[in-house]
Structures are given as structure tokens and as C-alpha cells.
Design a protein around this motif. Structure first.
Motif, PDB file in Angstrom:
ATOM      1  N   LEU A 173       0.857  -1.180   0.000  1.00 13.15           N
ATOM      2  CA  LEU A 173       0.000   0.000   0.000  1.00 13.15           C
ATOM      3  C   LEU A 173       0.896   1.233   0.000  1.00 13.15           C
ATOM      4  O   LEU A 173       1.911   1.282   0.694  1.00 13.15           O
ATOM      5  CB  LEU A 173      -0.911   0.005   1.226  1.00 13.15           C
ATOM      6  N   VAL A 174       0.521   2.243  -0.789  1.00 12.48           N
ATOM      7  CA  VAL A 174       1.314   3.460  -0.920  1.00 12.48           C
ATOM      8  C   VAL A 174       0.495   4.635  -0.400  1.00 12.48           C
ATOM      9  O   VAL A 174      -0.667   4.805  -0.770  1.00 12.48           O
ATOM     10  CB  VAL A 174       1.708   3.699  -2.396  1.00 12.48           C
ATOM     11  N   ASN A 175       1.090   5.426   0.478  1.00 12.57           N
ATOM     12  CA  ASN A 175       0.404   6.604   1.007  1.00 12.57           C
ATOM     13  C   ASN A 175       0.293   7.687  -0.054  1.00 12.57           C
ATOM     14  O   ASN A 175       1.287   8.048  -0.686  1.00 12.57           O
ATOM     15  CB  ASN A 175       1.146   7.143   2.230  1.00 12.57           C
ATOM     16  N   THR A 176      -0.916   8.192  -0.258  1.00  7.18           N
ATOM     17  CA  THR A 176      -1.174   9.262  -1.218  1.00  7.18           C
ATOM     18  C   THR A 176      -2.028  10.327  -0.522  1.00  7.18           C
ATOM     19  O   THR A 176      -2.538  10.100   0.577  1.00  7.18           O
ATOM     20  CB  THR A 176      -1.924   8.732  -2.460  1.00  7.18           C
ATOM     21  N   PRO A 177      -2.196  11.509  -1.145  1.00  8.11           N
ATOM     22  CA  PRO A 177      -3.093  12.518  -0.559  1.00  8.11           C
ATOM     23  C   PRO A 177      -4.529  12.021  -0.385  1.00  8.11           C
ATOM     24  O   PRO A 177      -5.311  12.627   0.353  1.00  8.11           O
ATOM     25  CB  PRO A 177      -3.024  13.672  -1.560  1.00  8.11           C
ATOM     26  N   PHE A 178      -4.862  10.920  -1.052  1.00 12.74           N
ATOM     27  CA  PHE A 178      -6.215  10.363  -0.977  1.00 12.74           C
ATOM     28  C   PHE A 178      -6.254   9.094  -0.135  1.00 12.74           C
ATOM     29  O   PHE A 178      -7.196   8.303  -0.225  1.00 12.74           O
ATOM     30  CB  PHE A 178      -6.737  10.089  -2.385  1.00 12.74           C
ATOM     31  N   GLY A 179      -5.233   8.893   0.682  1.00 16.41           N
ATOM     32  CA  GLY A 179      -5.182   7.712   1.538  1.00 16.41           C
ATOM     33  C   GLY A 179      -4.276   6.645   0.961  1.00 16.41           C
ATOM     34  O   GLY A 179      -3.641   6.822  -0.093  1.00 16.41           O
ATOM     35  N   ALA A 180      -4.174   5.516   1.653  1.00 14.54           N
ATOM     36  CA  ALA A 180      -3.332   4.406   1.210  1.00 14.54           C
ATOM     37  C   ALA A 180      -3.976   3.706   0.015  1.00 14.54           C
ATOM     38  O   ALA A 180      -5.159   3.360   0.037  1.00 14.54           O
ATOM     39  CB  ALA A 180      -3.128   3.427   2.351  1.00 14.54           C
ATOM     40  N   LYS A 181      -3.171   3.525  -1.046  1.00 13.90           N
ATOM     41  CA  LYS A 181      -3.675   2.914  -2.272  1.00 13.90           C
ATOM     42  C   LYS A 181      -2.806   1.707  -2.647  1.00 13.90           C
ATOM     43  O   LYS A 181      -1.602   1.696  -2.382  1.00 13.90           O
ATOM     44  CB  LYS A 181      -3.656   3.931  -3.420  1.00 13.90           C
ATOM     45  N   PRO A 182      -3.410   0.691  -3.270  1.00  9.09           N
ATOM     46  CA  PRO A 182      -2.630  -0.488  -3.677  1.00  9.09           C
ATOM     47  C   PRO A 182      -1.702  -0.171  -4.843  1.00  9.09           C
ATOM     48  O   PRO A 182      -1.923   0.791  -5.589  1.00  9.09           O
ATOM     49  CB  PRO A 182      -3.716  -1.491  -4.083  1.00  9.09           C
ATOM     50  N   SER A 183      -0.676  -0.974  -4.983  1.00  7.44           N
ATOM     51  CA  SER A 183       0.291  -0.739  -6.041  1.00  7.44           C
ATOM     52  C   SER A 183       0.855  -2.063  -6.548  1.00  7.44           C
ATOM     53  O   SER A 183       0.738  -3.104  -5.900  1.00  7.44           O
ATOM     54  CB  SER A 183       1.455   0.122  -5.534  1.00  7.44           C
ATOM     55  N   ASP A 184       1.475  -1.999  -7.712  1.00  8.69           N
ATOM     56  CA  ASP A 184       2.412  -3.020  -8.175  1.00  8.69           C
ATOM     57  C   ASP A 184       3.772  -2.350  -8.182  1.00  8.69           C
ATOM     58  O   ASP A 184       3.972  -1.347  -8.881  1.00  8.69           O
ATOM     59  CB  ASP A 184       2.050  -3.526  -9.575  1.00  8.69           C
ATOM     60  N   THR A 185       4.706  -2.872  -7.410  1.00 10.53           N
ATOM     61  CA  THR A 185       6.020  -2.264  -7.261  1.00 10.53           C
ATOM     62  C   THR A 185       7.096  -3.271  -7.645  1.00 10.53           C
ATOM     63  O   THR A 185       7.062  -4.420  -7.193  1.00 10.53           O
ATOM     64  CB  THR A 185       6.238  -1.790  -5.810  1.00 10.53           C
ATOM     65  N   TYR A 186       8.029  -2.833  -8.471  1.00  7.61           N
ATOM     66  CA  TYR A 186       9.144  -3.666  -8.907  1.00  7.61           C
ATOM     67  C   TYR A 186      10.430  -3.009  -8.427  1.00  7.61           C
ATOM     68  O   TYR A 186      10.878  -2.016  -8.989  1.00  7.61           O
ATOM     69  CB  TYR A 186       9.125  -3.828 -10.428  1.00  7.61           C
ATOM     70  N   ARG A 187      10.992  -3.540  -7.348  1.00  8.37           N
ATOM     71  CA  ARG A 187      12.163  -2.933  -6.708  1.00  8.37           C
ATOM     72  C   ARG A 187      13.446  -3.489  -7.312  1.00  8.37           C
ATOM     73  O   ARG A 187      13.625  -4.706  -7.394  1.00  8.37           O
ATOM     74  CB  ARG A 187      12.143  -3.194  -5.195  1.00  8.37           C
ATOM     75  N   PHE A 188      14.344  -2.594  -7.738  1.00  7.97           N
ATOM     76  CA  PHE A 188      15.604  -3.066  -8.312  1.00  7.97           C
ATOM     77  C   PHE A 188      16.444  -3.740  -7.228  1.00  7.97           C
ATOM     78  O   PHE A 188      16.446  -3.332  -6.067  1.00  7.97           O
ATOM     79  CB  PHE A 188      16.385  -1.941  -8.990  1.00  7.97           C
ATOM     80  N   THR A 189      17.154  -4.794  -7.605  1.00  2.00           N
ATOM     81  CA  THR A 189      17.884  -5.603  -6.625  1.00  2.00           C
ATOM     82  C   THR A 189      19.362  -5.256  -6.548  1.00  2.00           C
ATOM     83  O   THR A 189      20.057  -5.737  -5.657  1.00  2.00           O
ATOM     84  CB  THR A 189      17.741  -7.098  -6.954  1.00  2.00           C
ATOM     85  N   ALA A 190      19.872  -4.446  -7.462  1.00  6.74           N
ATOM     86  CA  ALA A 190      21.293  -4.058  -7.446  1.00  6.74           C
ATOM     87  C   ALA A 190      21.440  -2.690  -8.098  1.00  6.74           C
ATOM     88  O   ALA A 190      20.671  -2.316  -8.980  1.00  6.74           O
ATOM     89  CB  ALA A 190      22.148  -5.083  -8.183  1.00  6.74           C
ATOM     90  N   HIS A 191      22.454  -1.930  -7.647  1.00 10.07           N
ATOM     91  CA  HIS A 191      22.705  -0.617  -8.220  1.00 10.07           C
ATOM     92  C   HIS A 191      23.558  -0.744  -9.480  1.00 10.07           C
ATOM     93  O   HIS A 191      24.474  -1.574  -9.545  1.00 10.07           O
ATOM     94  CB  HIS A 191      23.423   0.287  -7.215  1.00 10.07           C
ATOM     95  N   VAL A 192      23.237   0.058 -10.479  1.00  7.74           N
ATOM     96  CA  VAL A 192      24.051   0.119 -11.697  1.00  7.74           C
ATOM     97  C   VAL A 192      24.565   1.551 -11.844  1.00  7.74           C
ATOM     98  O   VAL A 192      23.867   2.512 -11.515  1.00  7.74           O
ATOM     99  CB  VAL A 192      23.237  -0.282 -12.946  1.00  7.74           C
ATOM    100  N   MET A 245      -5.296   4.330  -8.166  1.00  5.41           N
ATOM    101  CA  MET A 245      -6.025   5.352  -7.419  1.00  5.41           C
ATOM    102  C   MET A 245      -7.514   5.057  -7.321  1.00  5.41           C
ATOM    103  O   MET A 245      -8.197   5.613  -6.459  1.00  5.41           O
ATOM    104  CB  MET A 245      -5.816   6.726  -8.080  1.00  5.41           C
ATOM    105  N   ASP A 246      -8.048   4.248  -8.218  1.00  4.03           N
ATOM    106  CA  ASP A 246      -9.493   3.972  -8.194  1.00  4.03           C
ATOM    107  C   ASP A 246      -9.796   2.743  -7.339  1.00  4.03           C
ATOM    108  O   ASP A 246      -9.001   1.830  -7.265  1.00  4.03           O
ATOM    109  CB  ASP A 246     -10.025   3.724  -9.611  1.00  4.03           C
TER     110      ASP A 246
END
Length: 221
Positions: free
Chosen positions: A186-205, A220-221
Motif C-alpha cells: 500500500l502506498v500513502n497518497t493525498p487520498f489515503g493508502a492505495k494499492p500498487s504493483d512495485t518492482y524494486r531493483f535488486t542491485a545498483h548500476v 487510485m481507483d
């Protein structure tokens, strides 16, 4: 003297009794993931046992479930680190139900490969986030079946190949690649916590810097 020794022994026994047991639920893990999980659990200090039951459908890919009346910050961090080492973003939840597993302050450890045996579908449009350089945040990345198109601040579009491999999104650039683990926080937004799909990078380039970013869409909907 004997009384002092007895009190010390009783104190040790009481501390041992207060140590939570980790009940491990796993589902659809790759053989390599299962071996890594088993090795990580053996290396940590908490007692644990595998539970041969299905994970509830409402749970995410990585969940730690604790009793709300007994908080174990150190132990929770230790178990969350195991999940992160396997490429997952853990979610911590609390239950007030009195049941066999959690009524005595024990911990539920739920880990599943939600896409095993199914066709992986990535959102068609994502935005860069958590970039090492702020100027590359919020770039549009458009996905097709084979390509990821990065729209740079200059307006230029760079097309890179990608694939879903062993539970990770892999984007190829020249002779190396960037790998992303998937979570749905869940991601905090001005409209409250909203669901997300998040792809976090595993290494720095180091280069290009616009590839040193995570990818995300917030619903947001």
C-alpha cells in the motif's frame, strides 16, 4: 547458593518458554527458493516448524502474522530479512484471534510464489521511483510482450528487452541486466493508502542512471 542456582535455571527456562515459535507456510516456491529458505531458517535462532497447509488467498506473497498482544521487533526484523533475501517485500500483520498458532505470541511466516504455474502479466505502464538520481524519478516505462520502452527526460525513447525469469523481472541493457523483485504494498497518497504493483531493483548500476530505479504503478481507483 543452591537457591541462587535454582532461580537462575528457572529464569533461563522462563526465557526459553517466552521465545516465539515460527510457523512456516510456503506455497509454489521454486526448488532453489525452498533450499534458500530452509538454509536461512536453520541459520537463525528462533524455533520453527513447517505447516503443510495452504496459504489463505487474501495473503500477499510474503506475510508475517503476529499476535497483537505480543510484539517482537527484533524477531520480526530477523524474519523480514529472510524474506527480503529471497526477493520478497514482507508485509507485517497482527491478529487478535486466540488460536493455536498465535495465541501464545507465536509468529506466522507465509511465503508464496503467486505466479508459479501461471502466466506472468506486467502492467503496460509503470513509472520510475526511488531513483539514485532524483531527475530520473517519474519517467514513463511502457511494456509490451518483449520490450520495455523508457521515455527519458529529453523525450528520447530507449527500447530494452525484458523477460520474467525465476520470479524476477529482468531488463537487459547491452551486456548486463537489471533485476526487479515484485511486491504489492500500500502506498500513502493525498487520498489515503492505495494499492500498487512495485518492482524494486535488486542491485545498483552506475550507467545508465535511469536504470538505477524501481518501477511502480499506484492504483487510485
Amino acid at each position: 547458593m543452591k537457591n541462587g542456582i535454582l532461580i537462575y535455571v528457572l529464569a533461563l527456562l522462563l526465557a526459553a518458554c517466552q521465545q516465539p515459535t515460527v510457523h512456516v507456510f510456503s506455497e509454489n516456491l521454486q526448488d532453489e527458493q525452498r533450499d534458500q529458505l530452509d538454509a536461512a531458517l536453520k541459520a537463525q535462532s528462533l524455533p520453527y516448524e513447517y505447516v503443510p497447509l495452504a496459504i489463505p488467498s487474501g495473503f500477499g506473497e510474503a506475510t508475517l502474522l503476529l499476535s497483537s498482544d505480543k510484539i517482537y521487533p527484533k524477531e520480526t526484523e530477523q524474519l523480514a530479512t529472510i524474506m527480503q533475501g529471497l526477493g520478497y517485500e514482507p508485509q507485517v500483520s497482527y491478529t487478535t484471534r486466540s488460536n493455536h498458532f498465535y495465541g501464545d505470541g507465536n509468529i506466522g511466516f507465509y511465503l508464496k510464489n503467486a505466479v508459479a504455474g501461471t502466466t506472468f502479466v506486467i502492467p503496460k505502464k509503470l513509472r520510475t521511483t526511488q531513483c539514485s538520481e532524483d531527475k530520473y524519478n517519474d519517467l514513463l516505462v511502457t511494456f509490451t510482450d518483449k520490450y520495455a520502452d523508457f521515455t527519458l527526460p529529453s523525450g528520447a525513447v530507449v527500447r530494452l528487452g525484458w523477460e520474467f525469469l525465476y520470479g524476477y523481472v529482468v531488463i537487459y541493457y547491452k551486456n548486463y541486466s537489471q533485476t526487479y523483485s515484485h511486491s504489492q504494498p500500500l502506498v500513502n497518497t493525498p487520498f489515503g493508502a492505495k494499492p500498487s504493483d512495485t518492482y524494486r531493483f535488486t542491485a545498483h548500476v552506475n550507467n545508465p542512471s535511469w536504470l538505477d530505479c524501481s518501477l511502480q504503478i499506484v492504483y487510485m481507483d
